[in-house]
Design a protein around this motif. Structure first.
Motif, short mmCIF file in Angstrom:
data_model
loop_
_atom_site.label_atom_id
_atom_site.label_comp_id
_atom_site.label_asym_id
_atom_site.label_seq_id
_atom_site.Cartn_x
_atom_site.Cartn_y
_atom_site.Cartn_z
N ASP A 138 -24.24 -9.97 14.41
CA ASP A 138 -23.32 -9.40 13.42
C ASP A 138 -23.89 -9.56 12.00
O ASP A 138 -24.20 -10.67 11.57
N ASP A 147 -23.71 -3.52 22.32
CA ASP A 147 -23.10 -3.19 21.03
C ASP A 147 -21.59 -3.31 21.13
O ASP A 147 -21.02 -3.26 22.23
N PRO A 148 -20.89 -3.48 19.99
CA PRO A 148 -19.45 -3.71 20.02
C PRO A 148 -18.64 -2.56 20.63
O PRO A 148 -17.66 -2.80 21.34
N ASP A 163 -20.26 -10.38 18.12
CA ASP A 163 -21.59 -9.78 18.13
C ASP A 163 -22.58 -10.83 17.64
O ASP A 163 -22.51 -11.27 16.49
N CYS A 214 -23.48 -8.79 22.56
CA CYS A 214 -22.05 -8.70 22.26
C CYS A 214 -21.25 -9.19 23.47
O CYS A 214 -21.55 -8.84 24.61
#
Length: 427
Positions: free
Chosen positions: A249, A395-396, A246, A334
Protein backbone atom coordinates in the motif's frame (compact mmCIF):
# COMPACT_ATOMS: atom_id res chain seq x y z
CA UNK A 1 8.23 -22.55 27.69
CA UNK A 2 10.49 -21.86 30.68
CA UNK A 3 11.77 -18.73 32.34
CA UNK A 4 15.25 -17.35 31.66
CA UNK A 5 17.67 -14.94 33.27
CA UNK A 6 16.61 -12.07 31.00
CA UNK A 7 13.22 -11.78 32.66
CA UNK A 8 9.69 -12.07 31.33
CA UNK A 9 7.37 -9.80 29.37
CA UNK A 10 3.98 -9.32 31.01
CA UNK A 11 0.89 -9.78 28.88
CA UNK A 12 -2.42 -8.42 30.18
CA UNK A 13 -5.40 -10.44 28.93
CA UNK A 14 -5.37 -13.04 26.17
CA UNK A 15 -8.78 -12.83 24.51
CA UNK A 16 -10.72 -15.27 22.36
CA UNK A 17 -8.47 -18.10 21.16
CA UNK A 18 -9.58 -18.24 17.47
CA UNK A 19 -9.00 -14.48 17.15
CA UNK A 20 -5.86 -14.06 19.25
CA UNK A 21 -3.76 -17.21 19.41
CA UNK A 22 -1.61 -16.14 16.45
CA UNK A 23 -0.56 -13.04 18.43
CA UNK A 24 0.49 -15.06 21.48
CA UNK A 25 2.40 -17.48 19.26
CA UNK A 26 4.35 -14.63 17.66
CA UNK A 27 4.96 -12.88 20.97
CA UNK A 28 6.18 -16.08 22.66
CA UNK A 29 8.71 -16.65 19.89
CA UNK A 30 10.40 -13.40 21.01
CA UNK A 31 10.88 -14.51 24.62
CA UNK A 32 9.13 -15.75 27.77
CA UNK A 33 5.68 -14.32 28.51
CA UNK A 34 3.91 -14.08 31.87
CA UNK A 35 0.15 -13.84 31.41
CA UNK A 36 -2.05 -11.83 33.77
CA UNK A 37 -5.69 -12.62 33.05
CA UNK A 38 -9.04 -12.89 34.79
CA UNK A 39 -9.10 -16.71 34.73
CA UNK A 40 -6.51 -19.50 34.91
CA UNK A 41 -4.52 -20.20 31.73
CA UNK A 42 -5.70 -23.02 29.48
CA UNK A 43 -5.05 -22.82 25.74
CA UNK A 44 -2.40 -20.19 26.48
CA UNK A 45 -0.12 -22.66 28.32
CA UNK A 46 2.22 -23.50 25.39
CA UNK A 47 3.10 -19.83 25.02
CA UNK A 48 3.78 -18.71 28.59
CA UNK A 49 6.38 -19.09 31.32
CA UNK A 50 3.69 -18.61 33.98
CA UNK A 51 0.46 -16.84 34.76
CA UNK A 52 -1.43 -14.95 37.45
CA UNK A 53 -5.14 -14.32 37.94
CA UNK A 54 -6.47 -10.85 38.74
CA UNK A 55 -10.25 -10.64 38.88
CA UNK A 56 -12.25 -7.63 37.65
CA UNK A 57 -13.69 -5.30 40.24
CA UNK A 58 -17.23 -6.32 41.15
CA UNK A 59 -19.82 -4.06 39.55
CA UNK A 60 -17.30 -2.05 37.55
CA UNK A 61 -17.81 -3.53 34.13
CA UNK A 62 -14.51 -4.65 32.67
CA UNK A 63 -12.26 -2.74 35.07
CA UNK A 64 -9.49 -4.72 36.72
CA UNK A 65 -8.65 -4.54 40.42
CA UNK A 66 -5.79 -2.08 39.82
CA UNK A 67 -4.28 -2.30 43.30
CA UNK A 68 -4.20 -6.09 43.10
CA UNK A 69 -2.81 -5.91 39.56
CA UNK A 70 0.05 -3.63 40.57
CA UNK A 71 0.87 -5.85 43.57
CA UNK A 72 1.00 -8.92 41.30
CA UNK A 73 3.22 -7.08 38.81
CA UNK A 74 5.57 -6.04 41.64
CA UNK A 75 5.80 -9.65 42.81
CA UNK A 76 6.57 -11.00 39.32
CA UNK A 77 9.23 -8.31 38.86
CA UNK A 78 10.93 -9.28 42.16
CA UNK A 79 10.94 -13.00 41.44
CA UNK A 80 11.46 -13.21 37.68
CA UNK A 81 12.37 -9.75 36.44
CA UNK A 82 10.12 -7.94 33.97
CA UNK A 83 11.43 -6.46 30.72
CA UNK A 84 8.19 -5.17 29.26
CA UNK A 85 4.39 -5.19 29.39
CA UNK A 86 1.79 -5.21 26.61
CA UNK A 87 -1.84 -5.86 25.78
CA UNK A 88 -3.92 -6.17 22.64
CA UNK A 89 -7.15 -5.98 24.67
CA UNK A 90 -9.01 -2.65 24.59
CA UNK A 91 -10.30 -2.74 28.22
CA UNK A 92 -6.75 -3.44 29.49
CA UNK A 93 -5.04 -0.48 27.77
CA UNK A 94 -5.08 1.86 30.78
CA UNK A 95 -4.15 -0.91 33.23
CA UNK A 96 -1.18 -1.84 31.03
CA UNK A 97 0.03 1.77 31.05
CA UNK A 98 -0.22 1.87 34.85
CA UNK A 99 1.86 -1.30 35.17
CA UNK A 100 4.49 0.08 32.78
CA UNK A 101 4.65 3.27 34.83
CA UNK A 102 4.88 1.33 38.11
CA UNK A 103 7.75 -0.84 36.86
CA UNK A 104 9.43 2.02 34.95
CA UNK A 105 9.08 0.21 31.63
CA UNK A 106 8.47 1.59 28.12
CA UNK A 107 4.80 1.98 27.25
CA UNK A 108 1.90 4.33 26.78
CA UNK A 109 1.81 6.93 29.53
CA UNK A 110 -1.25 6.77 31.77
CA UNK A 111 -2.35 10.07 30.24
CA UNK A 112 -1.78 8.76 26.72
CA UNK A 113 -3.70 5.56 27.44
CA UNK A 114 -6.63 7.57 28.80
CA UNK A 115 -6.40 9.78 25.74
CA UNK A 116 -6.85 6.71 23.55
CA UNK A 117 -9.63 5.11 25.61
CA UNK A 118 -11.68 8.26 26.15
CA UNK A 119 -12.81 9.63 22.78
CA UNK A 120 -13.61 13.01 24.30
CA UNK A 121 -10.03 13.36 25.55
CA UNK A 122 -8.73 12.29 22.14
CA UNK A 123 -10.79 15.00 20.47
CA UNK A 124 -9.63 17.68 22.91
CA UNK A 125 -5.95 16.74 22.56
CA UNK A 126 -6.14 16.82 18.77
CA UNK A 127 -8.02 20.13 18.89
CA UNK A 128 -5.37 21.67 21.14
CA UNK A 129 -2.71 20.53 18.65
CA UNK A 130 -4.59 22.05 15.71
CA UNK A 131 -4.87 18.74 13.86
CA UNK A 132 -7.65 17.96 11.34
CA UNK A 133 -10.58 16.15 12.90
CA UNK A 134 -14.38 16.42 12.99
CA UNK A 135 -16.03 19.29 14.83
CA UNK A 136 -17.41 17.81 18.05
CA UNK A 137 -19.18 18.33 21.35
CA UNK A 138 -19.71 16.19 24.46
CA UNK A 139 -23.34 15.75 25.51
CA UNK A 140 -24.54 14.33 28.82
CA UNK A 141 -28.27 14.62 28.08
CA UNK A 142 -30.50 14.29 25.03
CA UNK A 143 -31.20 18.04 25.14
CA UNK A 144 -27.48 18.79 25.06
CA UNK A 145 -27.09 16.37 22.16
CA UNK A 146 -29.83 18.14 20.22
CA UNK A 147 -28.26 21.54 20.84
CA UNK A 148 -24.81 20.29 19.81
CA UNK A 149 -26.12 18.67 16.63
CA UNK A 150 -27.95 21.86 15.64
CA UNK A 151 -24.77 23.88 16.21
CA UNK A 152 -22.50 21.48 14.28
CA UNK A 153 -25.07 20.94 11.53
CA UNK A 154 -26.71 17.74 10.34
CA UNK A 155 -25.83 15.03 9.50
CA UNK A 156 -23.88 14.20 12.65
CA UNK A 157 -22.26 11.08 14.14
CA UNK A 158 -23.29 10.07 17.66
CA UNK A 159 -20.95 7.73 19.55
CA UNK A 160 -20.19 6.55 23.12
CA UNK A 161 -17.06 7.93 24.77
CA UNK A 162 -15.25 4.71 25.62
CA UNK A 163 -16.42 1.84 23.42
CA UNK A 164 -14.69 0.15 20.46
CA UNK A 165 -15.71 -1.73 17.28
CA UNK A 166 -18.21 1.02 16.34
CA UNK A 167 -20.60 -0.17 19.07
CA UNK A 168 -23.39 2.33 19.62
CA UNK A 169 -22.25 4.59 16.76
CA UNK A 170 -24.78 5.98 14.26
CA UNK A 171 -25.31 8.74 11.72
CA UNK A 172 -28.25 11.07 12.39
CA UNK A 173 -29.60 12.98 9.39
CA UNK A 174 -31.96 15.39 11.14
CA UNK A 175 -33.36 16.46 14.50
CA UNK A 176 -36.02 13.75 14.53
CA UNK A 177 -33.42 11.05 15.21
CA UNK A 178 -31.05 12.71 17.66
CA UNK A 179 -32.76 11.67 20.91
CA UNK A 180 -32.95 7.98 19.97
CA UNK A 181 -29.31 7.99 18.79
CA UNK A 182 -28.13 9.69 21.99
CA UNK A 183 -30.02 7.23 24.18
CA UNK A 184 -28.53 4.29 22.26
CA UNK A 185 -24.98 5.63 22.59
CA UNK A 186 -25.54 6.46 26.25
CA UNK A 187 -26.87 2.96 26.90
CA UNK A 188 -24.00 1.32 24.99
CA UNK A 189 -21.48 3.23 27.09
CA UNK A 190 -22.84 1.63 30.26
CA UNK A 191 -21.76 -1.85 29.14
CA UNK A 192 -18.11 -0.74 29.17
CA UNK A 193 -15.71 0.59 31.84
CA UNK A 194 -17.38 2.62 34.58
CA UNK A 195 -15.26 5.72 34.00
CA UNK A 196 -16.79 6.13 30.53
CA UNK A 197 -20.42 5.50 31.49
CA UNK A 198 -22.99 7.99 30.30
CA UNK A 199 -23.18 10.65 27.65
CA UNK A 200 -22.04 10.69 24.05
CA UNK A 201 -19.91 12.52 21.53
CA UNK A 202 -21.72 14.47 18.82
CA UNK A 203 -19.46 14.84 15.79
CA UNK A 204 -19.48 16.31 12.32
CA UNK A 205 -19.93 13.62 9.66
CA UNK A 206 -16.73 13.48 7.60
CA UNK A 207 -17.09 12.31 4.00
CA UNK A 208 -14.76 9.94 2.20
CA UNK A 209 -13.27 6.42 2.48
CA UNK A 210 -11.83 5.19 5.77
CA UNK A 211 -8.65 3.32 6.62
CA UNK A 212 -7.05 2.05 9.80
CA UNK A 213 -3.32 2.08 10.46
CA UNK A 214 -1.56 -0.22 12.92
CA UNK A 215 1.68 1.40 14.01
CA UNK A 216 4.46 1.33 16.60
CA UNK A 217 5.91 4.21 18.59
CA UNK A 218 9.42 3.86 20.04
CA UNK A 219 11.14 6.82 21.73
CA UNK A 220 8.51 9.10 20.21
CA UNK A 221 9.05 7.94 16.60
CA UNK A 222 5.94 6.57 14.90
CA UNK A 223 6.20 3.78 12.30
CA UNK A 224 3.16 2.35 10.48
CA UNK A 225 3.25 -1.32 9.53
CA UNK A 226 -0.25 -2.31 8.30
CA UNK A 227 -2.88 -0.21 6.49
CA UNK A 228 -6.38 -1.68 6.23
CA UNK A 229 -9.12 -0.31 3.98
CA UNK A 230 -12.51 -0.62 5.65
CA UNK A 231 -15.79 -1.72 4.17
CA UNK A 232 -18.72 -0.37 6.14
CA UNK A 233 -22.25 -1.74 6.28
CA UNK A 234 -25.44 0.06 5.39
CA UNK A 235 -26.07 3.42 7.12
CA UNK A 236 -26.91 4.78 9.60
CA UNK A 237 -24.56 2.45 11.51
CA UNK A 238 -20.78 2.07 11.19
CA UNK A 239 -20.67 -1.71 11.27
CA UNK A 240 -17.31 -2.84 9.86
CA UNK A 241 -18.15 -5.71 7.53
CA UNK A 242 -14.71 -6.20 5.98
CA UNK A 243 -11.11 -5.03 5.57
CA UNK A 244 -8.44 -5.33 2.89
CA UNK A 245 -4.72 -5.04 3.66
CA UNK A 246 -2.38 -4.38 0.72
CA UNK A 247 1.19 -5.26 1.66
CA UNK A 248 2.45 -2.77 -0.94
CA UNK A 249 0.00 0.00 0.00
CA UNK A 250 1.51 3.37 -1.01
CA UNK A 251 -0.11 4.96 2.04
CA UNK A 252 2.53 3.27 4.21
CA UNK A 253 5.07 5.77 2.88
CA UNK A 254 2.76 8.72 2.10
CA UNK A 255 4.50 11.78 3.65
CA UNK A 256 1.30 13.71 4.45
CA UNK A 257 -0.27 10.75 6.21
CA UNK A 258 2.96 9.91 8.07
CA UNK A 259 3.22 13.51 9.32
CA UNK A 260 -0.40 13.51 10.51
CA UNK A 261 0.03 10.20 12.34
CA UNK A 262 3.25 11.36 14.00
CA UNK A 263 1.62 14.62 15.13
CA UNK A 264 -1.49 12.86 16.46
CA UNK A 265 0.58 10.53 18.62
CA UNK A 266 2.64 13.41 19.97
CA UNK A 267 -0.57 15.29 20.82
CA UNK A 268 -2.11 12.39 22.74
CA UNK A 269 1.12 11.51 24.55
CA UNK A 270 2.32 8.12 23.35
CA UNK A 271 6.14 7.90 23.47
CA UNK A 272 6.04 4.08 23.36
CA UNK A 273 3.33 1.65 22.37
CA UNK A 274 1.25 0.01 19.68
CA UNK A 275 -1.73 1.90 18.26
CA UNK A 276 -4.59 1.46 15.83
CA UNK A 277 -5.52 4.78 14.22
CA UNK A 278 -8.60 5.40 12.08
CA UNK A 279 -8.35 8.00 9.30
CA UNK A 280 -10.92 9.30 6.82
CA UNK A 281 -9.87 10.85 3.53
CA UNK A 282 -12.29 13.74 3.26
CA UNK A 283 -12.62 16.26 0.46
CA UNK A 284 -10.34 18.47 2.60
CA UNK A 285 -7.67 15.81 3.15
CA UNK A 286 -6.99 13.13 5.81
CA UNK A 287 -8.86 13.52 9.11
CA UNK A 288 -8.19 11.68 12.38
CA UNK A 289 -11.24 9.73 13.57
CA UNK A 290 -9.77 7.72 16.48
CA UNK A 291 -6.48 6.64 18.03
CA UNK A 292 -6.70 3.35 19.95
CA UNK A 293 -3.93 2.16 22.26
CA UNK A 294 -3.65 -1.41 20.96
CA UNK A 295 -3.53 -3.48 17.78
CA UNK A 296 -6.56 -3.51 15.51
CA UNK A 297 -9.35 -6.02 15.96
CA UNK A 298 -11.30 -7.92 13.30
CA UNK A 299 -8.18 -10.00 12.57
CA UNK A 300 -6.61 -7.00 10.82
CA UNK A 301 -3.12 -7.78 12.21
CA UNK A 302 -3.54 -11.36 10.97
CA UNK A 303 -4.34 -10.05 7.48
CA UNK A 304 -1.22 -7.90 7.72
CA UNK A 305 0.89 -10.91 8.65
CA UNK A 306 -0.46 -12.88 5.68
CA UNK A 307 0.07 -9.89 3.37
CA UNK A 308 3.67 -9.12 4.39
CA UNK A 309 5.13 -11.79 6.67
CA UNK A 310 5.59 -9.16 9.40
CA UNK A 311 4.60 -10.76 12.72
CA UNK A 312 2.46 -8.43 14.89
CA UNK A 313 3.00 -10.61 17.97
CA UNK A 314 6.76 -10.10 17.68
CA UNK A 315 6.21 -6.34 17.29
CA UNK A 316 4.26 -6.28 20.56
CA UNK A 317 7.21 -7.71 22.47
CA UNK A 318 9.83 -5.59 20.71
CA UNK A 319 8.01 -2.36 21.51
CA UNK A 320 7.21 -3.50 25.07
CA UNK A 321 10.97 -3.87 25.60
CA UNK A 322 11.58 -0.41 24.13
CA UNK A 323 13.18 -1.73 20.93
CA UNK A 324 12.54 -0.63 17.35
CA UNK A 325 10.59 -3.47 15.71
CA UNK A 326 11.72 -5.20 12.54
CA UNK A 327 9.23 -4.10 9.88
CA UNK A 328 10.75 -5.42 6.65
CA UNK A 329 8.27 -7.50 4.63
CA UNK A 330 9.38 -10.79 3.10
CA UNK A 331 6.56 -10.65 0.54
CA UNK A 332 3.77 -8.25 -0.43
CA UNK A 333 0.28 -9.25 -1.51
CA UNK A 334 -3.34 -8.29 -0.80
CA UNK A 335 -5.36 -10.10 1.86
CA UNK A 336 -8.93 -9.33 2.90
CA UNK A 337 -11.64 -10.47 5.27
CA UNK A 338 -15.41 -10.30 4.83
CA UNK A 339 -17.83 -10.90 7.68
CA UNK A 340 -21.19 -12.52 6.99
CA UNK A 341 -24.38 -11.22 8.61
CA UNK A 342 -27.85 -12.78 8.66
CA UNK A 343 -30.59 -10.96 6.72
CA UNK A 344 -32.51 -10.43 9.97
CA UNK A 345 -32.22 -11.16 13.70
CA UNK A 346 -31.79 -14.90 13.82
CA UNK A 347 -31.31 -18.06 15.82
CA UNK A 348 -28.69 -20.12 14.03
CA UNK A 349 -29.69 -23.62 12.92
CA UNK A 350 -26.66 -24.49 10.77
CA UNK A 351 -23.73 -22.72 9.09
CA UNK A 352 -21.89 -24.18 6.10
CA UNK A 353 -18.70 -22.53 4.83
CA UNK A 354 -16.75 -23.19 1.62
CA UNK A 355 -13.45 -25.06 1.59
CA UNK A 356 -10.22 -23.18 0.78
CA UNK A 357 -9.88 -22.91 -2.99
CA UNK A 358 -13.63 -23.04 -3.64
CA UNK A 359 -13.13 -19.50 -4.94
CA UNK A 360 -9.76 -18.43 -6.36
CA UNK A 361 -7.69 -17.01 -3.51
CA UNK A 362 -9.95 -18.28 -0.70
CA UNK A 363 -7.61 -19.36 2.12
CA UNK A 364 -9.93 -19.52 5.15
CA UNK A 365 -13.63 -19.64 5.98
CA UNK A 366 -14.97 -20.18 9.48
CA UNK A 367 -18.25 -20.02 11.40
CA UNK A 368 -18.19 -17.47 14.23
CA UNK A 369 -21.09 -18.75 16.34
CA UNK A 370 -22.37 -22.15 17.37
CA UNK A 371 -25.62 -23.78 16.32
CA UNK A 372 -28.42 -22.43 18.49
CA UNK A 373 -26.78 -19.05 19.01
CA UNK A 374 -28.76 -15.85 18.52
CA UNK A 375 -27.38 -13.18 16.18
CA UNK A 376 -28.88 -9.69 16.15
CA UNK A 377 -28.31 -6.78 13.79
CA UNK A 378 -27.95 -3.07 14.58
CA UNK A 379 -29.42 -1.26 16.35
CA UNK A 380 -30.43 -4.13 18.65
CA UNK A 381 -26.86 -5.41 18.76
CA UNK A 382 -23.51 -4.92 17.05
CA UNK A 383 -20.96 -7.26 15.50
CA UNK A 384 -23.79 -9.70 14.74
CA UNK A 385 -21.70 -11.92 12.50
CA UNK A 386 -22.12 -15.61 11.86
CA UNK A 387 -19.07 -16.38 9.65
CA UNK A 388 -16.07 -14.90 7.87
CA UNK A 389 -14.00 -15.58 4.77
CA UNK A 390 -10.38 -14.58 4.01
CA UNK A 391 -9.04 -14.25 0.45
CA UNK A 392 -5.76 -13.26 -1.17
CA UNK A 393 -5.09 -11.58 -4.52
CA UNK A 394 -2.51 -9.50 -6.34
CA UNK A 395 -4.51 -6.29 -6.06
CA UNK A 396 -7.28 -4.84 -3.85
CA UNK A 397 -10.03 -4.85 -6.48
CA UNK A 398 -9.56 -8.53 -7.27
CA UNK A 399 -9.39 -9.29 -3.56
CA UNK A 400 -12.71 -7.52 -2.99
CA UNK A 401 -14.36 -9.49 -5.82
CA UNK A 402 -13.07 -12.77 -4.42
CA UNK A 403 -14.35 -11.92 -0.95
CA UNK A 404 -17.81 -11.22 -2.37
CA UNK A 405 -17.81 -14.52 -4.25
CA UNK A 406 -16.61 -16.47 -1.21
CA UNK A 407 -19.13 -14.85 1.13
CA UNK A 408 -21.93 -15.83 -1.24
CA UNK A 409 -20.95 -19.49 -0.73
CA UNK A 410 -21.53 -19.28 3.04
CA UNK A 411 -24.90 -20.89 3.79
CA UNK A 412 -26.92 -19.98 6.87
CA UNK A 413 -29.99 -21.86 8.01
CA UNK A 414 -31.81 -19.97 10.73
CA UNK A 415 -35.07 -19.22 12.49
CA UNK A 416 -36.14 -15.57 12.53
CA UNK A 417 -36.39 -14.12 16.03
CA UNK A 418 -39.17 -11.61 15.20
CA UNK A 419 -38.48 -9.67 18.37
CA UNK A 420 -39.61 -6.19 19.36
CA UNK A 421 -37.70 -3.62 21.34
CA UNK A 422 -38.53 -2.90 24.99
CA UNK A 423 -41.33 -0.51 24.04
CA UNK A 424 -43.01 -3.20 21.95
CA UNK A 425 -42.10 -1.53 18.64
CA UNK A 426 -40.16 -3.41 15.95
CA UNK A 427 -36.78 -1.71 15.48
Amino acid sequence: MTDNTEGVVLQLSSGFQPYREYLMRGAAARGPLWLIDDEPAGWQQPYIAGSSVVLPLEGAGLALDIDRLLAVADSIARIHGVRGVFTYDEPSVVATALVADRLKLPGLTAEGAQGCRDKARTRQALTDAGLPQPEFAVATTADEAATAAATIGYPVVVKPRGMAASIGVAVVDDASGIVEAFERADSSSRSGPAEYHGGALIEELVDGPEISVDGAVVAGEYQPFFVAHKQLGAPPYFEEIGHIVDGADPLLTDPELRKLLQSAHEAIGTPYGITHTEIRFSSKGPVVIEVNGRLGGDLIPYLGKLATGIDPGAILVDVARGNRPYLEADHRTCVGIRFCYPPEDARVVKISVPEPGAVPGLVEAHPMVAEGATVRLPPRAHIGRHAYVICTANDPATCADRLTAAAELVELKYDALNESDYSGRPW
